[in-house]
Design a protein around this motif. Structure first.
Motif, PDB file in Angstrom:
ATOM      1  N   ILE C 126       0.860  -1.179   0.000  1.00  0.00           N
ATOM      2  CA  ILE C 126       0.000   0.000   0.000  1.00  0.00           C
ATOM      3  C   ILE C 126       0.904   1.239   0.000  1.00  0.00           C
ATOM      4  CG2 ILE C 126      -1.681   1.306   1.316  1.00  0.00           C
ATOM      5  CD1 ILE C 126      -2.689  -1.363   2.420  1.00  0.00           C
ATOM      6  N   SER C 127       0.649   2.093  -0.965  1.00  0.00           N
ATOM      7  CA  SER C 127       1.536   3.254  -1.119  1.00  0.00           C
ATOM      8  C   SER C 127       1.169   4.343  -0.112  1.00  0.00           C
ATOM      9  CB  SER C 127       1.420   3.723  -2.567  1.00  0.00           C
ATOM     10  OG  SER C 127       1.435   5.089  -2.651  1.00  0.00           O
ATOM     11  N   ARG C 128       2.198   5.038   0.393  1.00  0.00           N
ATOM     12  CA  ARG C 128       1.985   6.114   1.372  1.00  0.00           C
ATOM     13  C   ARG C 128       2.551   7.402   0.831  1.00  0.00           C
ATOM     14  NH1 ARG C 128       0.651   4.198   6.439  1.00  0.00           N
ATOM     15  NH2 ARG C 128       0.583   1.923   6.489  1.00  0.00           N
ATOM     16  N   ASP C 129       1.947   8.511   1.243  1.00  0.00           N
ATOM     17  CA  ASP C 129       2.482   9.801   0.793  1.00  0.00           C
ATOM     18  C   ASP C 129       3.646  10.212   1.682  1.00  0.00           C
ATOM     19  OD1 ASP C 129       1.388  10.723   3.118  1.00  0.00           O
ATOM     20  OD2 ASP C 129      -0.276  11.777   2.163  1.00  0.00           O
ATOM     21  N   SER C 130       4.163  11.417   1.451  1.00  0.00           N
ATOM     22  CA  SER C 130       5.384  11.827   2.154  1.00  0.00           C
ATOM     23  C   SER C 130       5.178  11.881   3.662  1.00  0.00           C
ATOM     24  CB  SER C 130       5.843  13.189   1.624  1.00  0.00           C
ATOM     25  OG  SER C 130       4.743  14.069   1.599  1.00  0.00           O
ATOM     26  N   GLU C 131       3.926  12.090   4.120  1.00  0.00           N
ATOM     27  CA  GLU C 131       3.694  12.154   5.559  1.00  0.00           C
ATOM     28  C   GLU C 131       3.342  10.799   6.149  1.00  0.00           C
ATOM     29  OE1 GLU C 131       0.736  15.212   5.744  1.00  0.00           O
ATOM     30  OE2 GLU C 131       2.126  16.522   4.702  1.00  0.00           O
ATOM     31  N   GLY C 132       3.400   9.786   5.338  1.00  0.00           N
ATOM     32  CA  GLY C 132       3.165   8.442   5.855  1.00  0.00           C
ATOM     33  C   GLY C 132       1.707   8.021   5.888  1.00  0.00           C
ATOM     34  N   ASN C 133       0.804   8.862   5.329  1.00  0.00           N
ATOM     35  CA  ASN C 133      -0.604   8.459   5.277  1.00  0.00           C
ATOM     36  C   ASN C 133      -0.817   7.511   4.104  1.00  0.00           C
ATOM     37  OD1 ASN C 133      -1.260  10.265   7.391  1.00  0.00           O
ATOM     38  ND2 ASN C 133      -1.188  11.933   5.882  1.00  0.00           N
ATOM     39  N   VAL C 134      -1.721   6.571   4.308  1.00  0.00           N
ATOM     40  CA  VAL C 134      -2.005   5.668   3.188  1.00  0.00           C
ATOM     41  C   VAL C 134      -2.710   6.452   2.087  1.00  0.00           C
ATOM     42  CG1 VAL C 134      -2.133   3.529   4.479  1.00  0.00           C
ATOM     43  CG2 VAL C 134      -4.156   4.971   4.295  1.00  0.00           C
ATOM     44  N   GLN C 135      -2.406   6.071   0.864  1.00  0.00           N
ATOM     45  CA  GLN C 135      -3.040   6.739  -0.263  1.00  0.00           C
ATOM     46  C   GLN C 135      -4.180   5.888  -0.783  1.00  0.00           C
ATOM     47  OE1 GLN C 135       0.601   7.390  -2.609  1.00  0.00           O
ATOM     48  NE2 GLN C 135       0.037   9.546  -2.537  1.00  0.00           N
ATOM     49  N   LEU C 136      -5.300   6.556  -1.059  1.00  0.00           N
ATOM     50  CA  LEU C 136      -6.449   5.830  -1.598  1.00  0.00           C
ATOM     51  C   LEU C 136      -6.214   5.522  -3.069  1.00  0.00           C
ATOM     52  CD1 LEU C 136      -9.315   7.816   0.105  1.00  0.00           C
ATOM     53  CD2 LEU C 136      -8.412   5.574   0.707  1.00  0.00           C
ATOM     54  N   GLY C 137      -6.748   4.408  -3.508  1.00  0.00           N
ATOM     55  CA  GLY C 137      -6.578   4.021  -4.903  1.00  0.00           C
ATOM     56  C   GLY C 137      -7.625   4.679  -5.784  1.00  0.00           C
ATOM     57  N   ARG C 138      -7.239   4.958  -7.006  1.00  0.00           N
ATOM     58  CA  ARG C 138      -8.210   5.495  -7.947  1.00  0.00           C
ATOM     59  C   ARG C 138      -8.765   4.356  -8.776  1.00  0.00           C
ATOM     60  NH1 ARG C 138      -5.227  10.793 -10.480  1.00  0.00           N
ATOM     61  NH2 ARG C 138      -4.839  11.842  -8.510  1.00  0.00           N
ATOM     62  N   LEU C 139     -10.064   4.292  -8.850  1.00  0.00           N
ATOM     63  CA  LEU C 139     -10.676   3.237  -9.651  1.00  0.00           C
ATOM     64  C   LEU C 139     -10.714   3.643 -11.113  1.00  0.00           C
ATOM     65  CD1 LEU C 139     -13.343   2.448  -7.008  1.00  0.00           C
ATOM     66  CD2 LEU C 139     -11.491   0.978  -7.734  1.00  0.00           C
ATOM     67  N   LEU C 140     -10.736   4.969 -11.351  1.00  0.00           N
ATOM     68  CA  LEU C 140     -10.658   5.460 -12.726  1.00  0.00           C
ATOM     69  C   LEU C 140      -9.468   6.409 -12.793  1.00  0.00           C
ATOM     70  CD1 LEU C 140     -14.488   5.981 -13.045  1.00  0.00           C
ATOM     71  CD2 LEU C 140     -13.167   4.201 -14.181  1.00  0.00           C
ATOM     72  N   ARG C 141      -9.593   7.503 -13.526  1.00  0.00           N
ATOM     73  CA  ARG C 141      -8.402   8.325 -13.737  1.00  0.00           C
ATOM     74  C   ARG C 141      -8.398   9.674 -13.018  1.00  0.00           C
ATOM     75  NH1 ARG C 141      -5.724   5.035 -14.185  1.00  0.00           N
ATOM     76  NH2 ARG C 141      -5.848   3.404 -15.736  1.00  0.00           N
ATOM     77  N   THR C 142      -9.504  10.054 -12.398  1.00  0.00           N
ATOM     78  CA  THR C 142      -9.497  11.350 -11.711  1.00  0.00           C
ATOM     79  C   THR C 142      -9.268  11.161 -10.220  1.00  0.00           C
ATOM     80  OG1 THR C 142     -11.890  11.196 -11.557  1.00  0.00           O
ATOM     81  CG2 THR C 142     -11.018  12.537 -13.329  1.00  0.00           C
ATOM     82  N   PRO C 143      -8.817  12.222  -9.524  1.00  0.00           N
ATOM     83  CA  PRO C 143      -8.585  12.111  -8.080  1.00  0.00           C
ATOM     84  C   PRO C 143      -9.872  11.791  -7.326  1.00  0.00           C
ATOM     85  CG  PRO C 143      -7.972  14.307  -8.891  1.00  0.00           C
ATOM     86  CD  PRO C 143      -8.410  13.531 -10.063  1.00  0.00           C
ATOM     87  N   ASP C 144     -11.007  12.133  -7.925  1.00  0.00           N
ATOM     88  CA  ASP C 144     -12.272  11.873  -7.251  1.00  0.00           C
ATOM     89  C   ASP C 144     -12.807  10.467  -7.477  1.00  0.00           C
ATOM     90  OD1 ASP C 144     -12.590  14.118  -5.871  1.00  0.00           O
ATOM     91  OD2 ASP C 144     -14.082  15.042  -7.179  1.00  0.00           O
ATOM     92  N   SER C 145     -12.043   9.628  -8.122  1.00  0.00           N
ATOM     93  CA  SER C 145     -12.575   8.300  -8.418  1.00  0.00           C
ATOM     94  C   SER C 145     -12.132   7.278  -7.383  1.00  0.00           C
ATOM     95  CB  SER C 145     -12.157   7.865  -9.823  1.00  0.00           C
ATOM     96  OG  SER C 145     -10.757   7.768  -9.904  1.00  0.00           O
ATOM     97  N   THR C 146     -11.969   7.708  -6.133  1.00  0.00           N
ATOM     98  CA  THR C 146     -11.631   6.748  -5.089  1.00  0.00           C
ATOM     99  C   THR C 146     -12.887   6.052  -4.608  1.00  0.00           C
ATOM    100  OG1 THR C 146     -11.906   8.432  -3.426  1.00  0.00           O
ATOM    101  CG2 THR C 146      -9.681   8.110  -4.270  1.00  0.00           C
ATOM    102  N   PHE C 147     -12.693   4.963  -3.906  1.00  0.00           N
ATOM    103  CA  PHE C 147     -13.836   4.164  -3.465  1.00  0.00           C
ATOM    104  C   PHE C 147     -14.798   4.950  -2.575  1.00  0.00           C
ATOM    105  CE2 PHE C 147     -16.072   1.054  -0.957  1.00  0.00           C
ATOM    106  CZ  PHE C 147     -16.515   0.193  -1.935  1.00  0.00           C
TER     107      PHE C 147
END
Lengths: 324, 413, 379
Positions: C126-147
């Motif tokens: 699971i990928s984390r950002d620079s602050e160590g928070n987990v990053q949500l996955g995109r189901l499509l191609r926009t940032p708003d396409s998370t679960f």
């Protein structure tokens, strides 16, 4: 529930009915006046007339308004099918377009395999409806009259099948159909449709059978019928409304299904109308005239069937639900 | 000596007989029944069927060709599904090159290097090459977007966007019912030429996908400006809308590809156009003096991996003839109003000014790679372009977001 | 002889398929049922042999076309099936030398597939950002396409639709239950949306929402309003698809509720009126409780159908603009088959299972708390 009419008129001593009539006339006049001031915009008169009707006969006003919304798209498709150009785009809101012609109708018969598509769809749909009703009618009877182990989970499973997302079964279905060698075979499509139609049909029919007292069959069995004969002679005839509703639903669902048909039927010779018409409005050749003409011809028959059956719709669907 | 003479005679006779049979063997083969999935339009498929008949009559009498028309996306999903199911694949696929990379990835196609003489197609064979192998042979060169205009509404094609905007506004002022200019606003294929014109590209020099360079931002800003500041394009217009309006004469200028030329020359389908009124021109120049550069490739015939034996021989024989025999190439090109893909056949500007104009527009384009990663670019640009075109996303944000989306997409491949 | 593609040969071909199919079905089904009955009654001596036999055809049909695909789907979720691993799963495809096909199904793949629905996965982690928070996955191609975003939008879509279906359907049914003229005509007209094939509905309405050529904007302009880019603006597009789906769903409720109202004994109302109950009191005290057995299943089915309604949105907007009209099921369709698809069927299978589970749990909770389906089982 006649309060709606009562509360809309304040009790001023005047006859409320008369008051409503005056109000209605005033609103109509207001609409006409607004039209005269706004470049003869006919819209104001229509709005005025409708508001007048709303005050005078609120039920009819609401029902007329909603009926218009309901049938409007049908009128639009008819309108497009009558246009002299094949383009879809026109700012005209007339239902009968200027220069209306029937060329789109003759084109779809002469330039496309439209009758073949209709025949394929018809053959599939009728078979699905008949087989679906038979399978569901017997299955629902079992659910209605016996308390057998597994009954409750089975009923829940039937409801669960309704929860399957449409996209979920497409990949497996394609592979299964290919493995069974049913690609381009309408028999494959028929079996798939029957399976998807059965759960809802069983639900409707079971609800309906439940309202028929078991005494009736028992009486028949006392007269020498066995269980299946009693079902055949007593239950089925009494269930005509529900059976016709199930037939109608299966018919409608199969008549207009698209996604599964697209997966299974790839050869144009076995296309249903949904696949054929879809081909007419592809990205690079959009022939809206022909599409609309085809749509009118596939919609009108089911529409008439549906409207004709709409009285059964009410008893067939809900009799199972309410105990009075 | 007598014997020697006799021997020579025998040898010569044998040789002659041999060469005759060799010729016969080469020219005549058993009938084959082939299936082709074609992404091409119906009218062009008719030309293909006619060409096949010519080939069949001379080479393999009694052969049949079943043409199944499929749209770009349908063709892609159906091929993938048939490949996965392991049955139902056609003998040939005719389509643009964009999906070739995808099909190669999925193992659906077979390499054609040993089967065709690749050197015959100098212009655009690169658009069908992935990983050093060739996966399709071109039936034509093109698939390029260009400026198309209605000569009865526009006298001379505008040479710059400034011209185009002025012309478009003038037309609408003269007749409010007619839109000056329209194109498929939200489709990245129509947007990429602007990026190229501003000096950008999909890949950098090292081959990494870069969608957030200044050129991309400039291009987003330019198209946003066209819609919201200059207001020369309709509020909402997709391909069907621009196409329909152009055909009936309600739009004076559009951007469209060579595939539509045949339709526009046909006055039954396009009452306002026809040979009289259809004008073609290269893209107008941008403020920086460069012309937007459309992607160019062509339509290609590919062969699925399942085709073998006599079927494969039939395919190779037919496609070789269709794409390299000078008269066949010319007939197909003229029939479909497209440009030939071999050097032996050229377009004559005198007798065919429309195709010559299309050829001139083709010169301004850049070749489109068949790289399967290109798909990530299209998919990542689309939603952001939509945002720019509804004025809800700034050009800078659109470029940055497209880059992130593309990296996500690439990592999933 | 051929007319518009239809020839005698085509008719014979179709009948030649269907009639044997029907005969085979009847023969096979009856023989199977007979044998099955004998087996149950004689060998197992169960007293429920007859109901099981009656149910057998439906069960077999569902087994082949519902349960087997479902199992297959679960198997797919355990696979790494995507575009460039296709050749591993099909013998006819060309297998590149460097493609590793040693493991076709594994729990690791499943974990990856299921986690990808929620999180951004890089190299199996699971990928984390620079602050160590987990990053949500995109189901499509926009940032708003998370679960979570898609789930939220699906909830809004479902709730708004069901509420409007219910309220409008109830209002129309109450009016139609009055003594008014032309009742049959109104009923026939109002059920029209139900009968029109879905594809045609979606395409027609899409056209009516066209910014320049649609009826909706023509109406707005006629009364001096500003035209709206219905299908280019994210919010407007979502409103447009909701509007159409409300339009589609009202007739079902009207018919169900009207049927219920007609079966309520009028004496209840007369008695209540004599006791001085107001209209609202009568509605709440008599109408709603007596309609409950109809309303609960109707709402249950409607929630399920609306939650799963992919075709309308797909045809009207394709999930766009900016992927903003996607609900979970259209995102699933787009991820698996859409223009932007990478054909990650393993991932799509996992995604579909999660959608299914959400709906299933919702239905279980709703049904147990409302208790509305109790009598369906117990009667």
């Amino acid at each position: 529930m006649s309060t709606l009419a009562k509360t809309s008129a304040p009790s001023t001593g005047l006859d409320p009915k008369q008051l409503r009539q005056y109000g209605a006339i005033a609103l109509v006049v207001l609409g006409v006046v607004l039209m005269l001031f706004d470049n003869l915009n006919l819209g104001w008169t229509v709005v005025g007339a409708w508001l007048g009707l709303l005050v005078w006969q609120p039920y009819h006003a609401i029902l007329i308004f909603y009926s218009l919304i309901s049938i409007y798209p049908v009128l639009r498709v008819i309108s497009i099918s009558l246009r002299p150009t094949s383009g879809l785009l026109s700012r005209s809101l007339d239902i009968i377009p200027p220069g209306a012609v029937l060329t789109s109708f003759s084109q779809i018969f002469n330039e496309e395999d439209f009758v073949l598509w209709l025949w394929n769809t018809f053959a599939i749909t009728v078979t699905v409806s008949i087989v679906g009703v038979i399978v569901a009618a017997t299955g629902a009877y079992a659910f209605s009259r016996w308390r057998f182990p597994g009954r409750r989970p089975a009923l829940i499973f039937l409801l669960t099948t309704q929860m399957i997302p449409a996209g979920m079964l497409l990949v497996p279905l394609f592979v299964i159909v290919a493995q069974l060698g049913l690609t381009n075979n309408i028999a494959g499509l028929i079996l798939a449709y029957v399976s998807t139609a059965v759960p809802f049909s069983i639900w409707i029919l079971k609800g309906y059978y439940d309202t028929i007292p078991p005494d009736l069959e028992e009486a028949a069995m006392v007269d020498g019928c066995n269980r299946l004969e009693a079902f055949w002679r007593v239950i089925l005839p009494l269930s005509t409304p529900a059976l016709s509703i199930v037939f109608l639903f299966n018919f409608l669902a199969a008549w207009s299904e698209f996604l599964v048909a697209k997966v299974i039927l790839q050869d144009p010779n076995v296309w249903t109308w949904a696949l054929g018409l879809n081909d007419l409005i592809g990205t690079f050749n959009t022939d809206w005239g022909k599409y609309a003409a085809g749509s009118v011809m596939v919609t009108i028959p089911v529409l008439l069937l549906f409207m004709w059956q709409s009285k059964y719709l009410i008893s067939g669907l809900t009799l199972g639900g309410v105990k009075s | 000596m007598k014997y020697t003479k006799f021997l020579i005679l025998v040898l010569v006779t044998l040789l002659a007989l041999g060469s005759v049979t060799a010729v016969l063997a080469q020219d005549q083969m058993g009938a084959v029944n082939l299936v082709i999935w074609s992404q091409d339009g119906d009218d062009n498929n008719v030309v293909l069927a006619e060409q096949f008949q010519v080939w069949a009559d001379t080479v393999a009498p009694g052969s049949t060709l079943e043409i199944v028309q499929k749209e770009t996306e349908v063709l892609r999903t159906d091929l993938l599904a048939a490949g996965l199911a392991g049955s139902g694949l056609p003998d040939m696929v005719l389509g643009p090159n964009d999906a070739i990379g995808v099909f190669v990835d999925a193992g659906i196609l077979q390499p054609l290097d040993g089967l065709f003489d690749i050197a015959k197609y100098p212009y655009n064979i690169g658009a069908a090459q992935v990983g050093g192998e060739t996966w399709g042979v071109p039936t034509n060169a093109g698939n390029h977007l260009m400026l198309m205009y209605n000569k009865s509404l526009v006298e001379t094609a505008p040479d710059t966007w400034e011209d185009l905007i002025a012309t478009a506004k003038g037309i609408t002022e003269a007749n409010p019912e007619i839109q000056g200019f329209a194109y498929n606003l939200n489709e990245p294929f129509w947007f990429l030429p602007f990026v190229h014109g501003f000096g950008g590209s999909t890949y950098d020099a090292e081959g990494n996908m870069v969608l957030d360079s200044q050129s991309w931002v400039d291009a987003y800003a330019f198209v946003q400006n066209l819609k919201f500041t200059e207001e020369v394009v309709p509020q909402e217009c997709d391909y069907a809308c621009a196409n329909d309006l152009f055909k009936e004469g309600s739009v004076a200028m559009i951007i469209n590809g060579d595939w539509a030329i045949g339709e526009y020359l046909n006055t039954e389908q396009s009452p306002a156009l026809g040979e009289e009124n259809l004008g073609l021109a290269p893209w107008p120049a941008l403020p920086n003096g460069e012309r937007p550069m459309p992607f160019t490739a062509g339509k290609f015939v590919s062969v699925p991996n399942t085709v073998e034996g006599a079927q494969l021989d039939g395919v190779v024989s037919f496609v070789t003839w269709l794409t390299t025999d000078a008269s066949a190439v010319e007939a197909y090109a003229l029939g479909t109003s497209r440009l030939p893909a071999i050097a032996e056949v050229t377009v004559d500007a005198e007798s065919n000014p429309i195709l010559a104009a299309s050829a001139a527009a083709l010169q301004t384009g850049i070749g489109m790679p068949a790289d399967p990663t290109l798909r990530c670019m299209w998919d990542s640009v689309r939603p952001n372009l939509e945002g720019v075109m509804s004025n809800s996303v700034t050009p800078e944000d659109a470029a940055a977001e497209a880059q992130i989306a593309a990296e996500d997409c690439l990592s999933a491949l | 002889m051929e007319f518009s593609g239809l020839s005698g040969e085509a008719i014979l071909n179709t009948l030649g398929l269907i009639i044997p199919l029907l005969i085979a079905l009847v023969v096979v089904v009856l023989a199977f049922q007979f044998g099955f009955y004998q087996l149950l009654a004689k060998a197992f001596k169960t007293k429920h042999a007859l109901p099981y036999t009656l149910l057998a055809p439906a069960a077999v049909a569902l087994l082949i076309f519902m349960i087997y695909p479902l199992v297959f789907n679960v198997l797919l979720a355990f696979s790494d099936l995507k575009r460039n691993t296709f050749p591993c799963y099909s013998p006819v495809l060309r297998r590149p030398a460097d493609l590793d096909c040693s493991v076709l199904y594994s729990p690791e793949y499943a974990a990856n597939n299921f986690l990808s629905v929620f999180f951004r996965i890089r190299n199996g982690e699971i990928s984390r950002d620079s602050e160590g928070n987990v990053q949500l996955g995109r189901l499509l191609r926009t940032p708003d396409s998370t679960f979570p975003v898609l789930l939220g939008r699906t909830a809004v879509w479902t709730a708004v639709n069901v509420i409007f279906h219910f309220v409008l359907g109830m209002a129309l049914a109450l009016i139609m239950n009055q003594k008014i003229r032309f009742k049959g005509l109104y009923r026939a007209l109002i059920v029209v949306p139900w009968a029109i094939p879905g594809v045609i509905v979606a395409l027609t309405w899409r056209q009516e929402f066209h910014a320049q050529y649609g009826f909706v904007n023509a109406l707005i302009s006629a009364f001096g309003g500003q035209p709206i880019s219905w299908l280019d603006d994210p919010t407007a597009a979502f409103i447009a698809v909701i509007f159409v789906n409300i339009w589609l769903g009202v007739p079902f409720y009207m018919v169900m509720i009207l049927g219920g109202l007609q079966s309520i004994n009028p004496e209840y109302y007369e008695a209540a009126q004599m006791d001085g109950a107001s209209a609202v009191q009568r509605f709440r005290g008599i109408t709603i409780p007596l309609l409950r057995p109809i309303l609960i299943p109707a709402v249950t089915l409607d929630v399920i159908w609306t939650f799963n309604k992919a075709d309308l949105i797909f045809i009207m907007t394709g999930g766009g603009p900016q992927e903003s009209t996607n609900i979970l099921v259209t995102a699933l369709y787009n991820a698996a088959f859409g223009p932007a698809a990478t054909s990650e069927f393993g991932f799509a299978a996992a995604f579909s299972i999660i959608i299914f589970i959400i709906l299933f749990f919702f239905a279980v909770i709703w049904i147990t708390t409302s208790g509305g389906l109790k009598e369906v089982y117990d009667r």
